[in-house]
Motif scaffolding. Structure first.
Motif, mmCIF file in Angstrom:
data_model
loop_
_atom_site.group_PDB
_atom_site.id
_atom_site.type_symbol
_atom_site.label_atom_id
_atom_site.label_comp_id
_atom_site.label_asym_id
_atom_site.label_seq_id
_atom_site.Cartn_x
_atom_site.Cartn_y
_atom_site.Cartn_z
ATOM 1 N N GLY A 113 0.803 -1.283 0.058
ATOM 2 C CA GLY A 113 -0.075 -0.070 0.113
ATOM 3 C C GLY A 113 1.048 1.088 0.012
ATOM 4 O O GLY A 113 0.476 1.977 -0.425
ATOM 5 N N ILE A 114 2.095 1.139 0.638
ATOM 6 C CA ILE A 114 2.823 2.506 0.480
ATOM 7 C C ILE A 114 4.117 2.138 -0.361
ATOM 8 O O ILE A 114 4.916 3.126 -0.396
ATOM 9 C CB ILE A 114 3.467 2.849 1.960
ATOM 10 N N ASN A 115 4.358 0.731 -0.772
ATOM 11 C CA ASN A 115 5.477 0.584 -1.817
ATOM 12 C C ASN A 115 4.809 0.072 -2.943
ATOM 13 O O ASN A 115 5.198 -1.214 -3.416
ATOM 14 C CB ASN A 115 6.379 -0.278 -1.096
ATOM 15 N N PRO A 116 3.851 0.585 -3.718
ATOM 16 C CA PRO A 116 3.149 -0.033 -4.909
ATOM 17 C C PRO A 116 4.127 -0.530 -5.891
ATOM 18 O O PRO A 116 3.830 -1.244 -6.682
ATOM 19 C CB PRO A 116 2.102 1.125 -5.108
ATOM 20 N N SER A 117 5.189 0.300 -6.140
ATOM 21 C CA SER A 117 6.140 0.049 -7.415
ATOM 22 C C SER A 117 6.831 -1.369 -7.158
ATOM 23 O O SER A 117 7.317 -1.961 -8.179
ATOM 24 C CB SER A 117 6.911 1.239 -7.576
ATOM 25 N N LEU A 118 6.897 -1.821 -5.729
ATOM 26 C CA LEU A 118 7.326 -3.000 -5.656
ATOM 27 C C LEU A 118 6.500 -4.216 -5.845
ATOM 28 O O LEU A 118 7.149 -5.391 -5.720
ATOM 29 C CB LEU A 118 8.281 -2.963 -4.352
ATOM 30 N N GLN A 119 5.291 -3.931 -6.332
ATOM 31 C CA GLN A 119 4.312 -5.384 -6.126
ATOM 32 C C GLN A 119 4.525 -5.879 -7.514
ATOM 33 O O GLN A 119 5.049 -5.290 -8.429
ATOM 34 C CB GLN A 119 3.053 -4.684 -6.408
#
Length: 508
Positions: A113-119
């Motif tokens: 939720g706070i690191n969406p680019s790492l999904q």
């Protein structure tokens, strides 16, 4: 002394300048693919001394398979915190399993939720994203092979050698340390992973792992280098008879010879690699062997930290294809980690400088090679605080200021609590100590797609070499092409204006 609030504010301003892509006045800039790290008696970047203020950020070697803190804050925010406190380099411990089995190893601790680019990224890809985002902020990265596999409780021990092994007694395999901490014979042994496989980490697997990492990361300007393996120790030896002869030692346990082979393999397979190879010492050597110790110093048959014994390098220095890439990187700790005998004598702490001289420091004088402290730290009280203050004084007085402290991670109940008391708050007592050791770390900024720092020069490779200054016109003699961040350059000789080249692409 500068008040803490003023120092903190100044460091924050520097971080903001970097984030805005503004070069600091007077800095020299080069294209990212022209950044080159080398060594003499200190570490250099494009010919200028590199002042390293480093910190370890662990997690890729743990069961979470990822640096810690990403469940609390965005990756970029933590990197901003690192930068705002003056750190310019991060040592990144990892388990070999996340490289060897990269397609199966995914982080277990990220708040998407706070690191969406790492999904959707696997652990190796998150490590690469760390390298990218650190580079945007002027922070160097050095991966450290800490463990082979962290998925099993008995695999959390530090591997003593560069391949998976067990001690052999009467034909039977035993644990790494063997009987009474002494190991006289080793054999290869596989290590179980979370998939139920038993993986044999041979030397070839080790070489291929490092070639994969170096091949992937060499395109990033901030890839400082590699720390080959964390804390080699018994049964590892340094050459033959503790370095006293130049003859090869036992190839199964000779860490000096192995580190040369590994270094040469990395350099041969990755010609675009512009970084360094950090090589740790060993632990205590076997009973009955001799050290290459200085006769003017007391005999030190024990009391070496794992990775902290470089005595053999005085007589048996490392020789590789490119010795300008070699950095010796010992680990040094105080009583909170293990209460060595020399911490318990009445001469403590005045006895310590001679011990450090013998264990590792005198290697720089003997070899002319750089020494960067790879790990140190401890609690901020009692004898360990006394040790840390004296160690800091020693580093300053003897110009061993370049270091990687253990660690960034909050871990208040550890024998080595982190620089952060939580993922938002700095332990100011630790920061004051580290600022004293390295008050002037090299500051890297990114300006107009170029990498800028004080005093760096472009390695002249031909007519297309580009030299840039951040604050005004540059004057260059010879067939070099020149650009500046603020205006045209004055050039003597056949030169043509050019724009900075982008990062060099590599495969691996």
């Amino acid at each position: 002394m500068i008040p803490r609030r003023i120092l903190s504010r100044a460091l924050s301003i520097i971080a903001c300048v970097c984030a805005l892509g503004l070069a600091v006045s007077g800095q020299t800039c080069v294209a990212p693919d022209q950044v080159q790290f080398t060594t003499s008696d200190h570490v250099l970047v494009n010919g200028a001394r590199l002042n390293i203020k480093g910190i370890a950020w662990y997690g890729f070697e743990t069961r979470s398979l990822c640096i810690e803190g990403l469940d609390q804050r965005p990756l970029g925010d933590i990197l901003d915190l690192v930068r705002s406190n003056g750190f310019n380099a991060i040592r990144v411990p990892f388990a070999a399993d996340i490289i060897v089995r990269a397609d199966r190893r995914f982080p277990q601790n990220i708040n998407y939720g706070i690191n969406p680019s790492l999904q959707g990224m696997n652990s190796f890809q998150v490590m690469e994203e760390l390298v990218k985002q650190a580079g945007d902020r002027g922070i160097l990265i050095m991966p450290d092979m800490h463990l082979f596999d962290a998925s099993q409780p008995d695999n959390g021990l530090q591997p003593p050698l560069w391949y998976s092994s067990r001690c052999v007694f009467n034909g039977n395999l035993r644990g790494d340390a063997g009987v009474n901490g002494r190991c006289t014979q080793v054999a290869g042994a596989c290590i179980g992973n979370r998939d139920g496989e038993c993986v044999d980490y041979t030397e070839q697997v080790f070489l291929d792992m490092w070639s994969t990492i170096v091949g992937r990361f060499s395109k990033y300007w901030n890839f400082l280098g590699v720390d080959l393996i964390n804390e080699p120790h018994e049964p590892a030896v340094w050459g033959n008879r503790g370095g006293l002869t130049t003859e090869p030692g036992n190839s199964d346990t000779d860490w000096a010879a192995a580190s040369e082979r590994i270094t040469d393999n990395i350099l041969a397979r990755n010609p675009t690699f512009r970084g360094l190879v950090f090589i740790e010492g060993i632990g205590n050597i076997r009973q009955g062997e001799l050290y290459c110790h200085r006769m003017d110093l007391p005999n030190r048959d024990d009391g070496h930290w794992w990775g902290g014994n470089l005595e053999g390098a005085r007589c048996r220095p490392l020789q590789t294809f490119d010795n300008a890439r070699i950095v010796y990187t010992p680990h040094v700790y105080g009583p909170s980690v293990f209460d060595q005998d020399y911490f318990q004598v009445s001469a403590f702490p005045g006895n310590l400088p001679a011990i450090w001289d013998g264990h590792w420091a005198s290697v720089r004088e003997a070899t002319g090679k750089a020494i960067v402290i790879g790990e140190w730290g401890g609690v901020m009280n009692g004898r360990t605080l006394t040790w840390q203050n004296l160690f800091a004084d020693y580093l300053i007085e003897n110009d061993f200021r370049d270091n990687f402290h253990w660690s960034l991670n909050p871990n208040p109940n550890s024998d080595t609590p982190g620089v952060l008391s939580n993922w938002f708050t700095v332990n100011q007592d630790k920061m004051d100590l580290l600022n004293r050791v390295q008050p002037n770390p090299t500051v890297f900024t990114i300006s107009n797609g170029q990498v800028c720092a004080d005093g760096i020069v472009n390695p002249v490779t031909g007519p297309a070499a580009a030299v840039t200054t951040a604050s005004g016109p540059a004057t260059v003699s010879g067939p070099a092409a020149v650009t500046t961040a603020s205006g045209p350059a004055t050039v003597s000789g056949p030169a043509a204006a050019t724009t900075a080249a982008g990062p060099a692409a590599t495969t691996g």
